[in-house]
Scaffold this active site. Structure first.
Site, PDB file in Angstrom:
ATOM      1  N   CYS B 144     129.949 -37.848  60.593  1.00 12.09           N
ATOM      2  CA  CYS B 144     128.822 -36.894  60.390  1.00 12.09           C
ATOM      3  C   CYS B 144     129.785 -35.642  60.172  1.00 12.09           C
ATOM      4  CB  CYS B 144     128.063 -36.785  61.404  1.00 12.09           C
ATOM      5  SG  CYS B 144     126.824 -38.237  61.745  1.00 12.09           S
ATOM      6  N   HIS B 145     130.404 -35.038  61.333  1.00 11.09           N
ATOM      7  CA  HIS B 145     130.813 -33.719  61.014  1.00 11.09           C
ATOM      8  C   HIS B 145     132.377 -33.796  61.243  1.00 11.09           C
ATOM      9  CE1 HIS B 145     126.787 -33.467  62.211  1.00 11.09           C
ATOM     10  NE2 HIS B 145     126.737 -32.480  61.177  1.00 11.09           N
ATOM     11  N   GLY B 146     133.041 -34.843  60.922  1.00  5.67           N
ATOM     12  CA  GLY B 146     134.663 -34.943  61.243  1.00  5.67           C
ATOM     13  C   GLY B 146     135.425 -34.524  62.392  1.00  5.67           C
TER      14      GLY B 146
END
Lengths: 433, 180
Positions: B144-146
Site C-alpha cells: 500500500c505505502h511501501g
C-alpha cells in the site's frame, strides 16, 4: 439584497389565509424575486447543480436502502441482487455511484469559482465556512457509502481510513476500536457505516439551508467582485426568476448530459474492478486507491514519511480552507483584477490535478521514463514520491504564504465602480477573466 | 411583585444569585446531557459477543520450515512463520542501532521457540497486509505505502512507525499455542 423587500401579494382566499398563518408561499416568492447581480456567468450555475445532485443522491439512496442488506454475509450479494434482479436496480445503483462522482466534479468547480472570484471574502465568510463544512461532510458520506458494497476496495479502504484515527497519540487506539465496534473492520462497522451514511446527507441538507441563509444575508458575489451600491440595485440586478432559473436550468441540462454519458455508457469507468471481488480480510489488493475525488488528499497523506504527520497534513489540507477568508490579505475580491494572483491560481489548479494523478500511482514508480536519477533522502528524485511532495508544498504554500504575501504586495488593476461599467466600456481586461 | 423583591435584595446581590442559578442550572443540564449521551456512545464499543471471540489455539506442527501460515484472529490476520536458519541469523545479528523501532529478536519470540515468529499481519502504518519475500530486508513488504519489514517483522524502511505487533500468546504444550 439582504434588505430585499417582499413584493408578494396574496391573491386568492386560500393564499391570504395561509399568508397570515404559514407564509410559505411568500417565502418561495421572495426567493424567486431576489435581486441577483446581472453579470453572473456560468461558473455561478454550480450551486443549483449541486442542489440537484443532493436530491438525486437522496432519492436513489432511499430506494437502494430498501434492497440493500447491511450484513457482512449478505451485503455483497444484496448489491449484486440489486444489479441483476431488482427492477431497474442496475440503473438506480449506477446513478447513485456515478452521482457521487458528479457531485464532486460540481463541488470542486463550485469551490474553485469561489476561490477565483473571492467569494469567501467579507462579508461572505460564513457562506464559505458552511460550504467547507458541507464539503467535509460530503467526503465523509462518500467514504461511508463506498464501504457498503463490501467489496475488496470497500473493506481495505475502510481499513486504511479508520487506521488514520489510530495515528492520533494516546487516544487513537481506543477511539479506533470504538469507531469500528471491534478489534477489526467487521459486521459492527458495516452496520454503523450504513446508519451514518443514511444520516449524513440530511445533515448536509441542513447545512445547505444555512449556506443559503448566509448567502441571502450577505448577498451574492459576482464576477467583478464589487458590492453593488444601493443606488445601483435597480440597474445592476435582475430578479432571480426567470433570469437565473433559466440560466441554471440550461446548465443543469448540460450537466445531466455528462451524467447520463457516465451512467449509460461507462458506468464503471470511475470505479475499481477490485470492488467486484467480495471483501477478504486476509488479502490486500495489490494496489489500493481511493475514488478519484479523494486522490489529491490521499497523495498528501502519502507524501509525509511520518504516520501522524501524514494524517495531520491530509486533514490540514481541508482545514486550511476554513480559515481562507483570513489568509487572503487583498482588498480586491475578483482575481480578474489581480493578474499576479491569477497566475498563482492557475498553477494551483494544475498542482491540484497533479496531486490527484500522483495519488493513483505507486509512490516509488518513476515519473519520467524508467530511469533513476539520484536518491534524495528516502526516495529517487524521479519518483511520484517527490513529485507529490513538491505539489504538496505548493498546495500549502498557496494558502499560507502566497495568499497573504501577494495580497500585500501586488498592484491590482483598477476596479470598476459598477458591474455595468466594464461592459459599457468595452471590457477588454474582463473578457480574458 | 417580582420588581419589589429585586429592590429589597439590592441589585448587585440579586444579580449574583441569579448568575449562580443560571450557571448551576446550565451545568446540571450539561451533566444530564452527558449522562444521557454516554450509554449511546458506549453502545458503539465492542459488544459482548465480539469480545467473546478473544482467543484461539493453533497447532505449530502445521507450519513447515520456511513456511508461513496466516490465521484469522479477532478478524485480523496473524502470521505464523517457521523461520529458516538464515532468516533467524539475519534477525538476531541485526544491530539495534539499525532499527527504527529498536527491539531485539529474542524479545519478539518465546524462549526455546525462536524459529517461530508470531505477529499480527497488519502493517502498522494503515493496516494493509504485507507480503513476504518482496522487501529490501528479507522479510515483508507492504504494497500500500511501501513499508519494509525484516525477518523479525521489524520496520526498517517506509512510513510505518512501529514493528509488526506480537500478539499476546503462550505455548500450551511444545507444539500448541494459544493466542489472546
Amino acid at each position: 439584497m439582504s434588505d430585499h423587500e417582499s413584493t408578494y401579494v396574496p391573491k386568492t382566499g386560500i393564499e391570504k389565509w395561509l399568508d397570515t398563518r404559514l407564509p410559505i408561499i411568500r417565502f418561495g416568492a421572495d426567493y424567486m424575486s431576489l435581486p441577483t447581480p446581472r453579470n453572473l456567468n456560468y461558473w455561478w450555475t454550480f450551486g443549483g447543480i449541486l442542489a440537484l445532485c443532493l436530491v438525486i443522491q437522496i432519492a436513489t439512496g432511499v430506494i437502494l436502502a430498501m434492497h440493500y442488506v447491511p450484513n457482512t454475509e449478505m451485503a455483497f450479494a444484496s448489491v449484486e441482487r440489486i444489479m441483476r434482479d431488482v427492477n431497474g436496480g442496475d440503473l438506480i445503483r449506477y446513478t447513485h455511484a456515478n452521482g457521487a462522482s458528479m457531485f464532486f466534479i460540481a463541488v470542486y468547480l463550485h469551490m474553485l469559482r469561489g476561490l477565483y472570484y473571492g467569494s469567501y471574502k467579507a462579508p461572505r465568510e460564513m457562506i464559505w465556512i458552511v460550504g467547507c463544512l458541507i464539503f467535509f461532510l460530503m467526503i465523509a458520506t462518500a467514504f461511508l457509502g463506498y464501504v457498503l458494497p463490501w467489496g475488496q476496495m470497500s473493506y481495505w479502504g475502510a481499513e486504511v481510513i479508520t487506521n488514520l484515527i489510530g495515528a492520533i497519540p494516546v487516544v487513537g487506539e481506543p477511539v479506533l476500536i470504538w469507531l469500528r465496534g471491534g478489534p477489526a473492520i467487521d459486521n459492527a462497522t458495516l452496520n454503523r457505516f450504513f446508519s451514518l451514511h443514511y444520516l449524513l446527507p440530511f445533515v448536509i441538507a441542513g447545512c445547505v439551508v444555512l449556506h443559503l441563509w448566509a448567502l441571502h444575508a450577505a448577498g451574492q458575489n459576482n464576477p467583478v467582485g464589487i458590492l453593488i451600491p444601493k443606488d445601483r440595485q435597480a440597474k445592476d440586478t435582475v430578479p432571480f426568476h426567470p433570469y437565473f432559473t433559466v440560466k441554471d436550468g440550461f446548465a443543469i441540462i448540460l450537466f445531466l448530459m455528462l451524467f447520463a454519458l457516465f451512467v449509460f455508457f461507462m458506468p464503471n469507468a470511475l470505479g475499481h474492478a477490485d470492488n467486484y471481488i467480495p471483501a477478504n480480510p486476509l488479502v490486500t489488493p495489490a494496489h489500493i486507491v481511493p475514488e478519484w475525488y479523494m486522490l489529491p488528499f490521499y497523495a498528501i497523506l502519502r507524501a509525509i514519511p511520518d504516520k501522524f504527520g501524514g494524517v495531520m497534513a491530509m486533514f490540514g489540507a481541508i482545514g486550511v480552507l476554513f480559515v481562507l477568508p483570513w489568509l487572503d490579505t487583498s482588498k480586491v475580491r475578483s482575481m480578474r483584477y489581480r493578474p499576479t494572483m491569477r497566475t498563482f491560481f492557475i498553477l494551483f489548479v494544475i498542482v491540484g490535478l497533479i496531486l490527484g494523478w500522483c495519488g493513483a500511482q505507486l509512490p516509488d514508480a518513476p515519473v519520467i521514463g524508467t530511469f533513476k536519477t539520484f536518491t534524495l533522502i528516502d526516495g529517487d528524485l524521479n519518483s511520484y514520491l517527490w513529485l507529490t511532495r513538491f505539489a504538496t508544498a505548493y498546495y500549502f504554500a498557496f494558502f499560507l504564504i502566497i495568499m497573504p504575501l501577494v495580497g500585500l504586495r501586488e498592484t491590482p488593476r483598477t476596479i470598476p465602480a459598477t458591474i455595468s461599467e466594464p461592459v459599457l466600456s468595452g471590457g477588454d481586461a474582463e473578457m480574458k477573466g | 411583585m417580582a420588581e419589589s423583591v429585586v429592590t429589597e435584595n439590592g441589585e448587585g446581590g440579586d444579580a449574583t444569585r441569579r448568575d449562580f442559578i443560571h450557571i448551576a442550572a446550565g451545568a446540571a443540564a450539561v451533566g444530564a446531557g452527558a449522562m444521557l449521551a454516554w450509554p449511546l456512545i458506549n453502545s458503539m464499543n465492542p459488544a459482548a459477543d465480539t469480545l467473546a471471540l478473544a482467543s484461539i489455539e493453533f497447532d505449530m506442527t502445521k507450519v513447515q520450515e520456511g513456511q508461513q501460515i496466516v490465521i484469522k484472529w479477532q478478524g485480523k490476520p496473524v502470521f505464523v512463520r517457521y523461520r529458516t536458519a538464515r532468516e533467524l541469523q539475519e534477525a538476531v545479528s541485526t544491530p539495534l542501532s539499525a532499527l527504527k523501532d529498536p527491539e531485539a529478536d529474542a524479545d519478539r519470540v518465546k524462549e526455546g521457540h525462536s524459529q517461530y515468529l508470531v505477529v499480527l499481519g497488519n502493517c502498522t502504518h494503515l493496516g494493509c497486509i504485507p507480503t513476504f519475500g518482496t522487501g529490501d530486508f528479507g522479510g515483508w513488504f507492504c504494497p500500500c505505502h511501501g513499508s519494509h519489514y525484516d525477518t523479525s517483522g521489524r520496520i526498517r524502511k517506509g512510513p510505518a512507525p512501529a514493528n509488526l505487533v506480537v500478539p499476546e500468546y503462550a505455548y500450551l504444550s511444545d507444539t500448541r499455542i494459544k493466542i489472546g
